[in-house]
Scaffold this motif. Structure first.
Motif, PDB file in Angstrom:
ATOM      1  N   UNK A  16       5.352  19.776 -47.231  1.00 29.79           N
ATOM      2  CA  UNK A  16       4.472  18.704 -46.745  1.00 29.79           C
ATOM      3  C   UNK A  16       5.104  17.968 -45.568  1.00 29.79           C
ATOM      4  N   UNK A  17       6.393  17.671 -45.677  1.00 24.18           N
ATOM      5  CA  UNK A  17       7.101  16.989 -44.579  1.00 24.18           C
ATOM      6  C   UNK A  17       7.067  17.825 -43.300  1.00 24.18           C
ATOM      7  N   UNK A  18       7.273  19.121 -43.434  1.00 31.36           N
ATOM      8  CA  UNK A  18       7.267  20.008 -42.268  1.00 31.36           C
ATOM      9  C   UNK A  18       5.886  20.016 -41.607  1.00 31.36           C
ATOM     10  N   UNK A  19       4.820  20.129 -42.422  1.00 30.55           N
ATOM     11  CA  UNK A  19       3.463  20.189 -41.868  1.00 30.55           C
ATOM     12  C   UNK A  19       3.107  18.888 -41.161  1.00 30.55           C
ATOM     13  N   UNK A  20       3.457  17.744 -41.769  1.00 30.49           N
ATOM     14  CA  UNK A  20       3.154  16.442 -41.148  1.00 30.49           C
ATOM     15  C   UNK A  20       3.894  16.294 -39.830  1.00 30.49           C
ATOM     16  N   UNK A  21       5.195  16.607 -39.813  1.00 28.34           N
ATOM     17  CA  UNK A  21       5.981  16.476 -38.585  1.00 28.34           C
ATOM     18  C   UNK A  21       5.459  17.419 -37.499  1.00 28.34           C
ATOM     19  N   UNK A  22       5.227  18.669 -37.849  1.00 30.27           N
ATOM     20  CA  UNK A  22       4.731  19.650 -36.882  1.00 30.27           C
ATOM     21  C   UNK A  22       3.376  19.223 -36.314  1.00 30.27           C
ATOM     22  N   UNK A  23       2.461  18.794 -37.184  1.00 35.77           N
ATOM     23  CA  UNK A  23       1.112  18.433 -36.748  1.00 35.77           C
ATOM     24  C   UNK A  23       1.130  17.272 -35.770  1.00 35.77           C
ATOM     25  N   UNK A  24       1.884  16.222 -36.089  1.00 34.92           N
ATOM     26  CA  UNK A  24       1.870  15.048 -35.222  1.00 34.92           C
ATOM     27  C   UNK A  24       2.665  15.258 -33.938  1.00 34.92           C
ATOM     28  N   UNK A  25       3.702  16.075 -33.989  1.00 33.43           N
ATOM     29  CA  UNK A  25       4.430  16.386 -32.750  1.00 33.43           C
ATOM     30  C   UNK A  25       3.536  17.171 -31.796  1.00 33.43           C
ATOM     31  N   UNK A  26       2.824  18.164 -32.323  1.00 31.99           N
ATOM     32  CA  UNK A  26       1.902  18.935 -31.488  1.00 31.99           C
ATOM     33  C   UNK A  26       0.745  18.076 -30.996  1.00 31.99           C
ATOM     34  N   UNK A  27       0.233  17.210 -31.866  1.00 32.91           N
ATOM     35  CA  UNK A  27      -0.841  16.316 -31.471  1.00 32.91           C
ATOM     36  C   UNK A  27      -0.387  15.371 -30.362  1.00 32.91           C
TER      37      UNK A  27
END
Length: 300
Positions: free
Chosen positions: A197-208
């Protein structure tokens, strides 16, 4: 016969007395109870405000609105369980084994629902902004049904392992494992889900953030601070709990009972940090409009 009746009455009296609160208060629970009371007073009005006022919702897609309400409801249910937890900290658990298991299960559903809603919300924003992928109402309903089905399944182990455990003159509703294998299975599942979950949240917001940053009009400090705050708050409040789980796995693998007990006590403090997340979510997700404006602008 009279002797049997007398024995039955005595046993009923003794079993009833176990449900009565202890005349003394557990001084060890005073500080955690005060902190949890503060979380309750701050978090409950904030999440109710999100549910009733729906701030900035007119700028959101129907799926994002559903996820925002889902997050607020999950956090609210989690925080509404705090009065029972506060009382239990001070006077022990007096509501019986069945209530212990049901409350533990509902709290775990709420925490797991809050965590996975943040993951879904982050990933959905990423797909919406970076890949311009929209979801229709039918897919959205199916996704939410599957979502809560997964949450309820993931929370079943907490229903099984919570038992009434004696502690000096008090009784507490806590995790009690029947074997090391059961403990390792639960801890590893929680840890893997948490770190994923931490990885998905970090990846999503960095890309966003990278996508939004390309739009010169929205290249401003407010959006940057919001994205950074979401990532930092999520990591700061969840990583300690996941780290304690990893340490407990290590202590269990080494068969070190002293360390197991120590890390089990640390888990309670790490778990308290997650309730802070439920208090801050309305501010991070409900009452901020910068990302919503960015999403709306980029879609147009």
């Amino acid at each position: 016969m009279e002797q049997l009746n007398l024995t039955a009455v005595t046993s009923n009296i003794s079993s009833s007395s176990e449900l009565l609160p202890s005349s003394s208060m557990d001084s060890r629970g005073v500080l955690p109870a005060v902190i949890l009371s503060l979380f309750f007073l701050l978090g409950v009005p904030g999440n109710i405000a999100v549910i009733i006022l729906k701030p900035n919702f007119q700028q959101l897609s129907s799926m994002t609105q559903s996820l925002m309400l889902n997050l607020a409801v999950s956090d609210l249910l989690c925080l509404l369980s705090l009065p029972l937890g506060i009382y239990s900290l001070l006077y022990g658990w007096i509501f019986g084994l069945l209530a212990c298991k049901i409350v533990a299960y509902l709290v775990n559903c709420s925490l797991c629902g809050s965590l996975l809603t943040i993951v879904l919300l982050s990933f959905q924003r990423y797909m919406l902004v970076v890949h311009q992928l929209f979801y229709n109402q039918k897919k959205m309903r199916l996704l939410l049904v599957l979502f809560w089905l997964v949450v309820m399944i993931l929370s079943i182990p907490d229903l099984v392992v919570h038992q009434l455990t004696p502690d000096q003159e008090w009784v507490h509703c806590r995790q009690q494992f029947s074997s090391r294998t059961q403990m390792l299975a639960l801890l590893l599942t929680e840890t893997l889900v948490g770190f994923a979950s931490c990885f998905i949240v970090a990846f999503s917001y960095i890309q966003l953030y990278r996508k939004v940053n390309r739009a010169a009009f929205f290249n401003n400090p407010q959006t940057s601070r919001l994205v950074i705050s979401i990532i930092i708050v999520f990591f700061v409040l969840w990583i300690p709990y996941l780290t304690v789980n990893v340490l407990r796995v290590g202590a269990t693998a080494l068969h070190d009972e002293r360390l197991e007990k120590h890390f089990a006590e640390l888990r309670d403090f790490a778990l308290a940090l997650i309730f802070i997340n439920s208090c801050l979510n309305p501010l991070l997700y409900g009452f901020t409009s910068h990302i919503c404006k960015c999403v709306n602008y980029l879609n147009q």
